[in-house]
Design a protein around this motif. Sequence first.
Motif, mmCIF file in Angstrom:
data_model
loop_
_atom_site.group_PDB
_atom_site.id
_atom_site.type_symbol
_atom_site.label_atom_id
_atom_site.label_comp_id
_atom_site.label_asym_id
_atom_site.label_seq_id
_atom_site.Cartn_x
_atom_site.Cartn_y
_atom_site.Cartn_z
ATOM 1 N N PRO A 14 0.844 -1.199 0.000
ATOM 2 C CA PRO A 14 0.000 0.000 0.000
ATOM 3 C C PRO A 14 0.883 1.254 0.000
ATOM 4 O O PRO A 14 0.791 2.088 0.887
ATOM 5 C CB PRO A 14 -0.800 -0.137 1.299
ATOM 6 N N SER A 15 1.745 1.342 -1.023
ATOM 7 C CA SER A 15 2.654 2.486 -1.050
ATOM 8 C C SER A 15 2.095 3.600 -1.924
ATOM 9 O O SER A 15 2.573 4.716 -1.904
ATOM 10 C CB SER A 15 4.024 2.056 -1.557
ATOM 11 N N GLY A 16 1.117 3.275 -2.725
ATOM 12 C CA GLY A 16 0.491 4.269 -3.591
ATOM 13 C C GLY A 16 -0.827 3.710 -4.077
ATOM 14 O O GLY A 16 -1.206 2.600 -3.694
ATOM 15 N N LYS A 17 -1.489 4.481 -4.935
ATOM 16 C CA LYS A 17 -2.795 4.033 -5.455
ATOM 17 C C LYS A 17 -2.658 2.730 -6.244
ATOM 18 O O LYS A 17 -1.664 2.551 -6.941
ATOM 19 C CB LYS A 17 -3.328 5.103 -6.422
ATOM 20 N N PRO A 18 -3.657 1.856 -6.210
ATOM 21 C CA PRO A 18 -3.580 0.649 -7.050
ATOM 22 C C PRO A 18 -3.543 1.021 -8.538
ATOM 23 O O PRO A 18 -4.166 2.001 -8.935
ATOM 24 C CB PRO A 18 -4.889 -0.087 -6.758
ATOM 25 N N HIS A 19 -2.787 0.262 -9.325
ATOM 26 C CA HIS A 19 -2.770 0.521 -10.766
ATOM 27 C C HIS A 19 -3.161 -0.726 -11.549
ATOM 28 O O HIS A 19 -3.527 -1.750 -10.967
ATOM 29 C CB HIS A 19 -1.436 1.108 -11.209
ATOM 30 N N MET A 20 -3.073 -0.619 -12.877
ATOM 31 C CA MET A 20 -3.573 -1.695 -13.722
ATOM 32 C C MET A 20 -2.842 -3.024 -13.492
ATOM 33 O O MET A 20 -3.436 -4.090 -13.631
ATOM 34 C CB MET A 20 -3.440 -1.269 -15.184
ATOM 35 N N GLY A 21 -1.558 -2.964 -13.141
ATOM 36 C CA GLY A 21 -0.804 -4.190 -12.874
ATOM 37 C C GLY A 21 -1.407 -4.958 -11.707
ATOM 38 O O GLY A 21 -1.565 -6.175 -11.744
ATOM 39 N N HIS A 22 -1.765 -4.223 -10.648
ATOM 40 C CA HIS A 22 -2.394 -4.865 -9.491
ATOM 41 C C HIS A 22 -3.761 -5.436 -9.891
ATOM 42 O O HIS A 22 -4.119 -6.555 -9.525
ATOM 43 C CB HIS A 22 -2.602 -3.868 -8.344
ATOM 44 N N ALA A 23 -4.509 -4.631 -10.635
ATOM 45 C CA ALA A 23 -5.846 -5.070 -11.053
ATOM 46 C C ALA A 23 -5.738 -6.360 -11.861
ATOM 47 O O ALA A 23 -6.551 -7.278 -11.719
ATOM 48 C CB ALA A 23 -6.518 -3.984 -11.888
ATOM 49 N N TYR A 24 -4.705 -6.438 -12.685
ATOM 50 C CA TYR A 24 -4.520 -7.590 -13.561
ATOM 51 C C TYR A 24 -4.321 -8.882 -12.754
ATOM 52 O O TYR A 24 -5.025 -9.868 -12.984
ATOM 53 C CB TYR A 24 -3.321 -7.330 -14.471
ATOM 54 N N SER A 25 -3.383 -8.866 -11.790
ATOM 55 C CA SER A 25 -3.165 -10.060 -10.960
ATOM 56 C C SER A 25 -4.475 -10.500 -10.306
ATOM 57 O O SER A 25 -4.793 -11.685 -10.241
ATOM 58 C CB SER A 25 -2.168 -9.783 -9.816
ATOM 59 N N MET A 301 4.654 -0.286 -15.966
ATOM 60 C CA MET A 301 4.143 0.911 -15.311
ATOM 61 C C MET A 301 4.921 1.217 -14.049
ATOM 62 O O MET A 301 5.216 0.321 -13.270
ATOM 63 C CB MET A 301 2.694 0.671 -14.897
ATOM 64 N N SER A 302 5.255 2.458 -13.863
ATOM 65 C CA SER A 302 5.868 2.822 -12.582
ATOM 66 C C SER A 302 5.631 4.297 -12.330
ATOM 67 O O SER A 302 5.476 5.087 -13.270
ATOM 68 C CB SER A 302 7.354 2.499 -12.575
ATOM 69 N N LYS A 303 5.633 4.616 -11.027
ATOM 70 C CA LYS A 303 5.400 6.007 -10.636
ATOM 71 C C LYS A 303 6.460 6.896 -11.268
ATOM 72 O O LYS A 303 6.154 7.962 -11.776
ATOM 73 C CB LYS A 303 5.491 6.117 -9.105
ATOM 74 N N SER A 304 7.725 6.409 -11.257
ATOM 75 C CA SER A 304 8.800 7.285 -11.727
ATOM 76 C C SER A 304 8.695 7.535 -13.231
ATOM 77 O O SER A 304 9.087 8.595 -13.702
ATOM 78 C CB SER A 304 10.154 6.707 -11.351
#
Length: 513
Positions: A14-25, A301-304
Motif C-alpha cells: 500500500p505504497s500508492g494508489k492501485p494501478h492496472m498491474g495490481h488489477a490484472y493479478s 508501469m511505474s510512478k517514476s
Amino acid sequence: MSKNFYITTPIYYPSGKPHMGHAYSSIVADIFARFKRIEGYNVYFLTGTDEHGQKIQKEAEKNKKKPKIFCDEISETFRSLTKILNLTNNDFIRTTEPRHFKSVNEIWKRLFKSGDIYLDKYTGWYSVSDEAYYDEDEIEEKNGKKVSKSSGSLVEWVEEESYFFKLSAWQDKLLEYYKKNKDFILPNARKNEVISFVEKGLKDLSISRTSFTWGIPVPDNEKHIIYVWLDALTNYLSALNFPDTNSDKYKSFWPADVHIIGKDILRFHAIYWPAFLLAANLPLPKRVFGHGWILSDKKKMSKSLGNILDPIEIIKNYGIDQLRYYLIKEVSLGNDGSISMENLKNCINNDLANNYGNLCQRVFSFIKKNCNNKIPNGNNLNENDLKLIKNVKNHIPSLIDLINKQNLNEYIKKVVTFSFEANKYFNDSEPWVFKKKNPVRMNAILFTIVEQIKNISILLYPIIPISTKKVLNTLNFSDKDILIDNIYKDNILNLDQELKNLDILFKKVEDDN
Ligand code: MSP
C-alpha cells in the motif's frame, strides 16, 4: 479427490494508489476462482495488502504519517478495488493484523528450532523499492547510480547485523521438488529460469533488518525486524488460521493450489517460499504461476516513469466486464502485453457488442416476437442442431484442462469460436423463413440457439460475470444454476416461464469516447 481449492493473489504494497498491474493479478485470480466454483469446488480466494518494511516506512514518512495510519488509508483503496473489480475473494488480509503476527512468529520459531537460522552480518546491496538483496553481478551502473539489472531500481549498500536463513542447505531439495512436480512453476519458460538460478548455487538469505522499525520484531531479539518477504509470504498461511493446523480452514485449504503472481516476484515465491516451508516442515504449494507485465507505452508501469494506467478510470468509462474481457483476451497470460485504448474499444465492439451481445439480443427479441416470449421445445432437432450443441459439450473436459493449466488464452479463444459459430448457425438457419411454413423447424432452431447461448454464457461467466448473469437470468437461471454441470444436462432450460427482459448488454464505443 479433494473438492477444495485455494487460490491467492500477491498481497499488494500500500505504497500508492492501485494501478492496472495490481488489477490484472487480481482479475486473473478471480477468473480461476469463479471457474473452480462453477466446476463444483469449494474455493478459498485470498487477496490483501503487504504493509511492513522499509519501503512503506519511507513512503509514510514522505507523507508525514505514522506507518499504520498511512497503511490504513491506502489498504482501504485496495479493499475497495476488490469491489470495483467485482472480485469474489473470501478474505482480505492485512499483514498488520494480529492473526498474521501470530503466524509469522510461529514460522520464525519453527525455522529457528530446526537450526535454519543463524546470526551474522549482511554486507551487500539492497533495493528498498523491490525489498530485495542483490549480488554484485545483479547490479549495474546507470547515470552514475547503482541499480538492479532486472528491475532498474536503485540499490544501496547495507552493512548491518542480520539473522540469516540457511537457504543454501535447501538447494538440492528444491531442485528435487521442481523435478518431481513439473507444473510447480508455470509457465515453463519461467520454470527454466528459476531452475538455472538455483543450479548456480544459492547463498544464505538475510532475513532480518536493524536499520528501521516498521515490521514484526524477531522473537527474543526485538532490535531486529523480520525481513518483509518472510513476513509477507506467510500471509498465505495466516489467512488459514495457521498456526492452528487442526483448524478446518487450514486442513481444507493448505497446501495452496495456486499462487498467482507477477513474474517480477517469482524468485520469492518459487525459491524462498518453498525453502521456508521445507524448513518449517509444512507442505509446499502445488503451483506458482508467474504472469507477465501489463505494459503502458511498451514499458512496465511505474510512478517514476509517469505511465500508470488507472483501472478505476477505465472501468468508469468502459465497464468492468469490458476491462476483464479485454485483459484476458488480448494479453497472453504468461507474457508481457501492451494495452491501448484503441484495442480496448475494438475488442468491446467486435467481440462483446457485435458477437456475443448481439447474438443474445437478436435471439431473445425474436423469441419475444414470435414465440410468446417462451423458449420453444426442442423435440425435433436435426443433425446440424445436435452437432452444434454436442460440440460444446465435447469440449468441456479440454476446457477444464486449459483452466487447470492456467491457459486462459486458449480457453477464451475456444469460447469465442463457439460464439462466432452460434452466430453463424443462427444466420444460416434462418428461423424467420420457417415461421409460417414449418414452425416445428423454427422451434428447433430457437431451442438450439438458446441452448448454445446458455452454454457459452456459463463458460464466459468467470470472465464477464455481470453480463453473463444478466443473460442467464433472462433465461430464468438463478445464480446457483451457473454450473459447468448445467452445460451437460439436457432439459435444463425453463420452457414454461416467459423470458425476462434484457437491457443492452454492451454499448458500442464510439470513436470520440
Ligand atoms: N508485496 C509484494 C508481493 C508480496 S506477495 C507475498 C509486491 N507487491 S506489489 O504491489 O509491488 O506488486 C504486486 C503484484 O502486482 C506483483 O505480482 C506484480 O508483478 C504485479 N504488478 C505490478 N506491476 C505490474 C504490471 N505493470 N503488470 C502486471 N503486473 C504487475 O510485489
